[in-house]
Design an enzyme around this catalytic site. Structure first.
Site, PDB file in Angstrom:
ATOM      1  CD  GLN A  83       3.485   5.739   2.657  1.00 18.66           C
ATOM      2  OE1 GLN A  83       2.550   5.135   2.161  1.00 18.66           O
ATOM      3  NE2 GLN A  83       4.497   5.120   3.243  1.00 18.66           N
ATOM      4  CB  CYS A  87       5.527   2.128   7.582  1.00 15.78           C
ATOM      5  SG  CYS A  87       5.125   3.648   6.730  1.00 15.78           S
ATOM      6  CG  LEU A  88       6.781   0.909   1.518  1.00 19.06           C
ATOM      7  CD1 LEU A  88       6.159   1.201   0.158  1.00 19.06           C
ATOM      8  CD2 LEU A  88       7.896  -0.121   1.386  1.00 19.06           C
ATOM      9  CG  HIS A 107       0.763   6.700   5.702  1.00 18.94           C
ATOM     10  ND1 HIS A 107       1.839   7.165   6.432  1.00 18.94           N
ATOM     11  CD2 HIS A 107       1.057   5.415   5.382  1.00 18.94           C
ATOM     12  CE1 HIS A 107       2.734   6.192   6.545  1.00 18.94           C
ATOM     13  NE2 HIS A 107       2.288   5.127   5.934  1.00 18.94           N
ATOM     14  N   GLY A 154       0.830  -1.200   0.000  1.00 15.38           N
ATOM     15  CA  GLY A 154       0.000   0.000   0.000  1.00 15.38           C
ATOM     16  C   GLY A 154       0.861   1.244   0.000  1.00 15.38           C
ATOM     17  CG  HIS A 184      -0.045   1.167   7.134  1.00 12.67           C
ATOM     18  ND1 HIS A 184       0.845   0.730   8.088  1.00 12.67           N
ATOM     19  CD2 HIS A 184       0.643   2.024   6.349  1.00 12.67           C
ATOM     20  CE1 HIS A 184       2.016   1.306   7.866  1.00 12.67           C
ATOM     21  NE2 HIS A 184       1.923   2.098   6.807  1.00 12.67           N
ATOM     22  CD  GLU A 185      -0.850   2.607   2.774  1.00 13.74           C
ATOM     23  OE1 GLU A 185      -0.339   3.740   2.798  1.00 13.74           O
ATOM     24  OE2 GLU A 185      -0.197   1.569   3.022  1.00 13.74           O
TER      25      GLU A 185
HETATM   26 NI    NI Z   1       3.164   3.286   5.740  1.00 10.62          NI
END
Ligand code: NI
Length: 170
Positions: free
Chosen positions: A50, A92-93, A138, A45, A134-135
């Protein structure tokens, strides 16, 4: 085009992203880049902030591009319903190298619009439910870290701050 992923510490990740009022060429290009960036990472995701764009857009694919028809793009997503609980390790990226167990709903229903401006309602379970939550976090200026106890969060925050000082957070 693959865009650089913004890391924890950047203010674009710390405030709520803005509602998209009009879907133009710019949003379409952004989504195409977000998908490419997510698959390259690889991740399941990605939220628009991000990649540094404060717009309420998210893409998810629980198969990380391994299976067809798993890709979902939602503009202006809202949570309609949640059910149950799941505890799994989550990363998380934007927080590379760290993960923690986070409680999330087992199922979730999201409403928003697609790139044609048409309303979409999508239900996700398990990993997809986790990715949606999660997204959404963000897009609301939050991280999975915000779901941890103060002590656990503080340990990770200190380690990241040290990496920043050492020039290893980039
Ligand atoms: Ni993340």
């Amino acid at each position: 085009m693959i865009r650089p992923i913004v890391l924890w510490g950047d203010e674009v990740l710390e405030k709520p992203a803005e509602t998209v009022t009009n879907i133009t060429e710019e949003e379409i290009n952004l989504v195409r880049d977000m998908i490419e960036t997510m698959y390259k990472a690889p991740g399941v995701g990605l939220a628009a902030n991000q990649v540094g764009v404060a717009k309420r857009i998210m893409v998810t694919d629980p198969s990380a591009g391994e299976r067809k028809n798993q890709l979902i793009t939602v503009v202006n997503p809202e949570i309609v319903a949640v059910d149950g609980e799941q505890y799994e390790e989550e990363g998380c990226l934007s927080v590379p190298g760290f993960s923690a167990e986070v409680v999330r709903p087992r199922k979730i229903v999201i409403r928003g619009v697609d790139l044609n401006g048409k309303e979409v309602v999508v239900e996700g379970a398990d990993l997809l439910a986790r990715a949606f939550c999660h997204e959404m976090d963000h897009l609301n200026g939050k991280f999975f870290l915000d779901h941890l106890s103060f002590i656990k969060r503080d340990i990770i925050r200190r380690r990241i701050k040290k990496m920043m000082r050492d020039g290893k957070w980039e």
